[in-house]
Design a protein around this motif. Sequence first.
Motif, mmCIF file in Angstrom:
data_model
loop_
_atom_site.group_PDB
_atom_site.id
_atom_site.type_symbol
_atom_site.label_atom_id
_atom_site.label_comp_id
_atom_site.label_asym_id
_atom_site.label_seq_id
_atom_site.Cartn_x
_atom_site.Cartn_y
_atom_site.Cartn_z
ATOM 1 N N SER A 116 20.594 91.793 39.867
ATOM 2 C CA SER A 116 22.042 91.902 39.725
ATOM 3 C C SER A 116 22.602 92.656 40.927
ATOM 4 C CB SER A 116 22.404 92.656 38.447
ATOM 5 O OG SER A 116 21.874 92.007 37.310
ATOM 6 N N ALA A 117 23.559 92.055 41.612
ATOM 7 C CA ALA A 117 24.107 92.692 42.804
ATOM 8 C C ALA A 117 25.479 92.130 43.129
ATOM 9 C CB ALA A 117 23.174 92.494 44.005
ATOM 10 N N ILE A 118 26.286 92.958 43.763
ATOM 11 C CA ILE A 118 27.557 92.533 44.338
ATOM 12 C C ILE A 118 27.688 93.199 45.699
ATOM 13 C CG2 ILE A 118 28.737 92.195 42.124
ATOM 14 C CD1 ILE A 118 30.178 94.912 42.663
ATOM 15 N N ALA A 119 28.568 92.664 46.526
ATOM 16 C CA ALA A 119 28.911 93.294 47.800
ATOM 17 C C ALA A 119 30.264 93.966 47.669
ATOM 18 C CB ALA A 119 28.939 92.254 48.919
ATOM 19 N N VAL A 120 30.378 95.183 48.198
ATOM 20 C CA VAL A 120 31.650 95.911 48.187
ATOM 21 C C VAL A 120 31.919 96.431 49.587
ATOM 22 C CG1 VAL A 120 31.477 96.559 45.753
ATOM 23 C CG2 VAL A 120 30.564 98.106 47.486
ATOM 24 N N ARG A 121 33.188 96.432 49.967
ATOM 25 C CA ARG A 121 33.545 96.831 51.325
ATOM 26 C C ARG A 121 34.323 98.133 51.329
ATOM 27 N NH1 ARG A 121 37.550 97.624 54.154
ATOM 28 N NH2 ARG A 121 37.463 97.527 56.431
ATOM 29 N N GLY A 122 34.202 98.878 52.436
ATOM 30 C CA GLY A 122 35.021 100.061 52.608
ATOM 31 C C GLY A 122 34.596 100.868 53.812
ATOM 32 N N GLU B 122 39.819 103.361 50.321
ATOM 33 C CA GLU B 122 38.938 102.195 50.352
ATOM 34 C C GLU B 122 37.648 102.450 49.566
ATOM 35 O OE1 GLU B 122 38.176 100.653 54.236
ATOM 36 O OE2 GLU B 122 40.301 100.335 54.695
ATOM 37 N N MET B 123 37.096 103.646 49.689
ATOM 38 C CA MET B 123 35.843 103.914 48.990
ATOM 39 C C MET B 123 36.056 104.087 47.489
ATOM 40 S SD MET B 123 33.564 103.398 51.112
ATOM 41 C CE MET B 123 32.248 103.782 49.946
ATOM 42 N N ALA B 124 37.204 104.630 47.092
ATOM 43 C CA ALA B 124 37.508 104.695 45.659
ATOM 44 C C ALA B 124 37.570 103.285 45.075
ATOM 45 C CB ALA B 124 38.815 105.438 45.427
ATOM 46 N N ALA B 125 38.128 102.359 45.835
ATOM 47 C CA ALA B 125 38.196 100.970 45.377
ATOM 48 C C ALA B 125 36.795 100.361 45.281
ATOM 49 C CB ALA B 125 39.065 100.150 46.325
ATOM 50 N N ALA B 126 35.918 100.703 46.229
ATOM 51 C CA ALA B 126 34.542 100.191 46.187
ATOM 52 C C ALA B 126 33.808 100.732 44.960
ATOM 53 C CB ALA B 126 33.806 100.570 47.467
ATOM 54 N N PHE B 127 33.987 102.021 44.667
ATOM 55 C CA PHE B 127 33.385 102.606 43.467
ATOM 56 C C PHE B 127 33.905 101.895 42.214
ATOM 57 C CE2 PHE B 127 31.654 105.763 46.125
ATOM 58 C CZ PHE B 127 30.896 106.674 45.402
ATOM 59 N N THR B 128 35.211 101.682 42.174
ATOM 60 C CA THR B 128 35.809 101.024 41.009
ATOM 61 C C THR B 128 35.268 99.607 40.837
ATOM 62 O OG1 THR B 128 37.842 102.317 41.165
ATOM 63 C CG2 THR B 128 37.980 100.209 40.010
ATOM 64 N N GLU B 129 35.115 98.892 41.936
ATOM 65 C CA GLU B 129 34.586 97.529 41.857
ATOM 66 C C GLU B 129 33.173 97.522 41.277
ATOM 67 O OE1 GLU B 129 34.100 93.597 44.765
ATOM 68 O OE2 GLU B 129 34.981 95.455 45.535
ATOM 69 N N ALA B 130 32.349 98.476 41.699
ATOM 70 C CA ALA B 130 30.990 98.569 41.160
ATOM 71 C C ALA B 130 31.013 98.912 39.676
ATOM 72 C CB ALA B 130 30.190 99.610 41.939
ATOM 73 N N GLU B 131 31.867 99.849 39.297
ATOM 74 C CA GLU B 131 31.968 100.247 37.891
ATOM 75 C C GLU B 131 32.446 99.098 37.017
ATOM 76 O OE1 GLU B 131 32.996 104.996 38.498
ATOM 77 O OE2 GLU B 131 34.600 103.502 38.523
ATOM 78 N N GLN B 132 33.410 98.350 37.500
ATOM 79 C CA GLN B 132 33.932 97.239 36.719
ATOM 80 C C GLN B 132 32.909 96.122 36.573
ATOM 81 O OE1 GLN B 132 37.587 96.282 38.792
ATOM 82 N NE2 GLN B 132 38.778 97.787 37.627
ATOM 83 N N VAL C 40 32.208 110.195 50.211
ATOM 84 C CA VAL C 40 31.299 109.552 49.257
ATOM 85 C C VAL C 40 30.744 110.574 48.277
ATOM 86 C CG1 VAL C 40 29.104 108.311 49.032
ATOM 87 C CG2 VAL C 40 30.747 107.644 50.808
ATOM 88 N N SER C 41 30.401 111.759 48.762
ATOM 89 C CA SER C 41 29.885 112.805 47.878
ATOM 90 C C SER C 41 30.934 113.230 46.857
ATOM 91 C CB SER C 41 29.432 114.013 48.697
ATOM 92 O OG SER C 41 28.341 113.692 49.524
ATOM 93 N N GLN C 42 32.178 113.355 47.309
ATOM 94 C CA GLN C 42 33.263 113.754 46.411
ATOM 95 C C GLN C 42 33.468 112.718 45.311
ATOM 96 O OE1 GLN C 42 37.532 113.839 47.833
ATOM 97 N NE2 GLN C 42 37.183 116.061 47.636
ATOM 98 N N LEU C 43 33.472 111.450 45.678
ATOM 99 C CA LEU C 43 33.622 110.390 44.691
ATOM 100 C C LEU C 43 32.441 110.377 43.723
ATOM 101 C CD1 LEU C 43 35.011 107.605 47.037
ATOM 102 C CD2 LEU C 43 36.184 108.502 45.014
ATOM 103 N N ALA C 44 31.234 110.522 44.264
ATOM 104 C CA ALA C 44 30.050 110.523 43.404
ATOM 105 C C ALA C 44 30.090 111.685 42.427
ATOM 106 C CB ALA C 44 28.788 110.587 44.254
ATOM 107 N N ALA C 45 30.530 112.852 42.884
ATOM 108 C CA ALA C 45 30.581 114.036 42.021
ATOM 109 C C ALA C 45 31.492 113.822 40.825
ATOM 110 C CB ALA C 45 31.051 115.247 42.828
ATOM 111 N N ASN C 46 32.519 113.015 41.011
ATOM 112 C CA ASN C 46 33.491 112.787 39.948
ATOM 113 C C ASN C 46 33.222 111.549 39.104
ATOM 114 O OD1 ASN C 46 35.722 114.899 40.183
ATOM 115 N ND2 ASN C 46 35.521 114.243 42.304
ATOM 116 N N ARG C 47 32.334 110.658 39.581
ATOM 117 C CA ARG C 47 32.229 109.364 38.911
ATOM 118 C C ARG C 47 30.823 108.987 38.467
ATOM 119 N NH1 ARG C 47 36.922 105.841 41.961
ATOM 120 N NH2 ARG C 47 36.285 104.284 40.434
#
Length: 248
Positions: A60-66, A73-83, A125-132
């Motif tokens: 299972s895999a997807i490509a995300v850009r940012g 842009e990276m928050a959107a990439a995180f959201t795409e992976a989560e969704q 990326v670390s900040q987003l990971a810490a929160n998500r």
Amino acid sequence: MNSTTPAQDRVALVTGGSGGIGSAVVRRLADEGFAVAVHYAGNPARAEKLVADIVSAGGSAIAVRGDVADETEMAAAFTEAEQAFGGLDVVVNTAGIMVLGPIATLDLDDLDRMHRTNIRGAFVVSQLAANRLRAGGALINFSTTVTRTQFPTYGAYVASKAAVEGMTLILAREMRGKDITVNAVAPGPTATPLFLDGKDEETVTNLAKAVPLERLGQPEDIAETVAFLAGPARWVNGQIIYTNGGLA
């Protein structure tokens, strides 16, 4: 291209996931049963090819850009992976650039460009990971063994990676009570385009011989350490893991 996965399965996002070490990490995590979001910045074809390989093999895999230094842009990439997969358990931050040159003569524009990706990007990326990241998760940043070997011409690059080490160690302490590990992998000389670019054959041979195992590392060697930190290594936290064949 994507394939769905049950929400209880572990999910990883790998920045720089279409690059040399990044792609090896993606393949290894997919082999371990992870659903993987393959992040890229500017080469969608390479990322989509990797995704297609994983999906065709039953993964299972997807490509995300940012742009890793762009928080929106990276928050959107995180959201795409989560969704796509229901959440995030592991973030592996391999994205980085390396410009070599003596400190006395290095172009400061190169310094700024490298620090934007390597320091600001790692921080975003670390900040987003810490929160998500979900409980039981792991953030794995990337440093370099040259913080120990102190090779000439690596000064600016090492400065950026020393910053990554510092934020990694502090974030591990700040995540107290959240059941999320934070570590960094510091590869030695590894046969990737990033490492080999601009080096003549003699330089590469000498670096390989400097390692007690008398070879360059392979991306798969680094991916093995990442898989350990992403999976069973729940008691390894706030550490810099030097994966370098004994170089330093």
